[in-house]
Enzyme design. Structure first.
Site, PDB file in Angstrom:
ATOM      1  N   SER A 187       1.070  -1.223   0.041  1.00 50.78           N
ATOM      2  CA  SER A 187      -0.026   0.138  -0.058  1.00 50.78           C
ATOM      3  C   SER A 187       0.835   1.284  -0.245  1.00 50.78           C
ATOM      4  O   SER A 187       0.314   2.239  -0.318  1.00 50.78           O
ATOM      5  CB  SER A 187      -0.840  -0.083   1.315  1.00 50.78           C
ATOM      6  OG  SER A 187      -0.276  -0.091   2.289  1.00 50.78           O
TER       7      SER A 187
ATOM      8  N   GLU B  17      -6.893  16.500  10.200  1.00 46.28           N
ATOM      9  CA  GLU B  17      -7.764  16.823  11.097  1.00 46.28           C
ATOM     10  C   GLU B  17      -9.145  16.684  10.945  1.00 46.28           C
ATOM     11  O   GLU B  17      -9.499  16.401   9.772  1.00 46.28           O
ATOM     12  CB  GLU B  17      -7.538  18.478  11.052  1.00 46.28           C
ATOM     13  CG  GLU B  17      -6.443  19.145  11.522  1.00 46.28           C
ATOM     14  CD  GLU B  17      -5.990  18.960  12.976  1.00 46.28           C
ATOM     15  OE1 GLU B  17      -6.746  18.642  14.026  1.00 46.28           O
ATOM     16  OE2 GLU B  17      -4.747  18.887  13.306  1.00 46.28           O
TER      17      GLU B  17
ATOM     18  N   HIS C 197       1.084   5.690   5.838  1.00 49.53           N
ATOM     19  CA  HIS C 197       0.884   6.162   4.178  1.00 49.53           C
ATOM     20  C   HIS C 197       1.077   7.487   4.269  1.00 49.53           C
ATOM     21  O   HIS C 197       1.039   8.221   5.421  1.00 49.53           O
ATOM     22  CB  HIS C 197      -0.809   5.528   4.122  1.00 49.53           C
ATOM     23  CG  HIS C 197      -0.822   4.046   4.328  1.00 49.53           C
ATOM     24  ND1 HIS C 197      -1.455   3.575   5.436  1.00 49.53           N
ATOM     25  CD2 HIS C 197      -0.682   3.045   3.538  1.00 49.53           C
ATOM     26  CE1 HIS C 197      -1.468   2.115   5.243  1.00 49.53           C
ATOM     27  NE2 HIS C 197      -1.105   1.834   4.157  1.00 49.53           N
TER      28      HIS C 197
END
Length: 272
Positions: free
Chosen positions: A42, A211, A227
Site C-alpha cells: 500500500s 484534522e 501511508h
C-alpha cells in the site's frame, strides 16, 4: 567465393543476431518505451478517490521519469512478498515484462505480520525465498530486477530520534541483493535519514495526518504513520528516482525534475 562475397554472406548470417540485440519497437515503428513495473504494498499502490488524500509513491514516480519510460504500478494494499505471489499477481506482472524493463520490488510492511499465515514471512528464510521468485522472473525476461527495502514509517523516540520499525527485513533484503548480485535501493535507510531531517513536526505533512473535517473520506480525522499524503509520496518517489540514478540503473537522460518542485496538486485520484 571472393573475399567481398564471403564478407557479405557472413554479414547476412549475422543479421538476425544483431536485430535481436536492438531495442523492441512499438507498432508505430518507434522504440517501445521501457516500463518500470512496481511490485509492492500500500505504500506504493495506486489510490482512488475514496481514499484521497492517501497517495502511494508509485503514483508520483512518473513525474521524475523522462521520455521513453513508463510505470506499470502493480502494487496492492495489504500484500506481502508471499500473498502477492499466491494471488497470482507476480504472474500477471511478469506477463507484461519485456527485455530492458525494470521490475521494482518493495515488500516488508506486511511480511512482518507473522501472525497472519497468508502474509507473514521469516526474514532470512521465506522472505528471501519469495523475493528470489521476483528476481528470477525478471531476469528470465531479460529485465532488470531492483530490490527496494521497505520505506520507513513515521516513528520517533521521545528525544526526537527517528526509529527504525522493520526489524530484520531490510537486512535480509540487503543480504539477498549482495548474494544474488541484484541492484538494491536501501529506501529504509534513505527514508529514515530524511524523516530524521524533517523531525516529528515536519513529517506530519508527508504522512496521512488529517484534522477532523479536513477530508470527507476521513470525517473524524486520521493519524496514519504508514501511508502518505501527496507531499510524502512525491518525496519518496523523488528519493527512489535519485537512487536509481545513483546506482546507475537509470541514466541522467532517463530522469527529470529531481531538484524541481512538484506541486502536490498534480496528484489525482481516479474513481475506483
Amino acid at each position: 567465393m571472393s573475399l567481398t562475397r564471403r564478407r557479405t554472406a557472413a554479414a547476412l548470417l549475422a543479421l538476425p543476431l544483431a536485430l535481436s540485440a536492438t531495442p523492441a519497437f512499438a507498432h508505430g515503428g518507434g522504440p517501445r518505451p521501457r516500463t518500470l513495473h512496481i511490485a509492492g504494498d500500500s505504500t506504493a499502490a495506486q489510490k482512488y478517490a475514496d481514499a484521497a488524500p492517501e497517495t502511494g509513491w508509485g503514483m508520483a514516480l512518473p513525474f521524475f521519469l523522462g521520455h521513453g519510460l513508463t510505470v506499470a504500478n502493480h502494487a496492492m494494499n495489504g500484500r506481502s512478498s508471499k500473498s502477492f505471489i499466491d494471488e497470482g499477481r507476480l504472474t500477471a506482472l511478469l506477463d507484461g515484462v519485456r527485455p530492458g524493463d525494470l521490475v521494482l520490488i518493495q515488500f516488508g510492511h506486511n511480511d512482518e505480520k507473522t501472525e497472519d499465515p497468508a502474509r507473514g514471512t521469516d526474514p532470512y528464510t521465506t522472505y528471501q525465498e519469495y523475493l528470489r521468485q521476483y528476481v528470477k522472473g525478471a531476469r528470465a525476461r531479460r529485465a532488470e530486477p531492483v530490490l527496494i527495502t521497505p520505506v520507513e514509517r513515521r516513528r520517533f523516540a521521545e528525544d526526537g530520534t527517528a526509529k527504525p520499525t522493520h526489524g530484520e527485513y531490510p537486512a535480509a533484503m540487503r543480504a539477498l541483493a549482495s548474494e544474488d548480485r541484484v541492484a538494491l535501493i536501501d529506501m529504509q535507510a534513505i527514508s529514515l535519514a530524511r524523516w530524521q531531517e524533517l523531525g516529528p513536526d515536519g513529517t506530519e505533512a508527508y504522512f496521512n495526518w488529517l484534522e477532523s473535517g479536513e477530508s470527507p473520506n476521513y470525517p473524524d480525522g486520521r493519524q496514519d504513520n504508514t501511508h502518505f499524503r501527496p507531499e510524502g509520496a512525491i518525496e519518496v518517489a523523488r528519493m527512489t528516482a535519485r537512487a536509481l540514478l545513483d546506482r546507475r540503473v537509470l541514466a541522467p537522460r532517463d530522469l527529470r525534475r529531481l531538484d524541481a518542485e512538484v506541486p502536490a496538486e498534480r496528484i489525482t485520484w481516479p474513481q475506483a
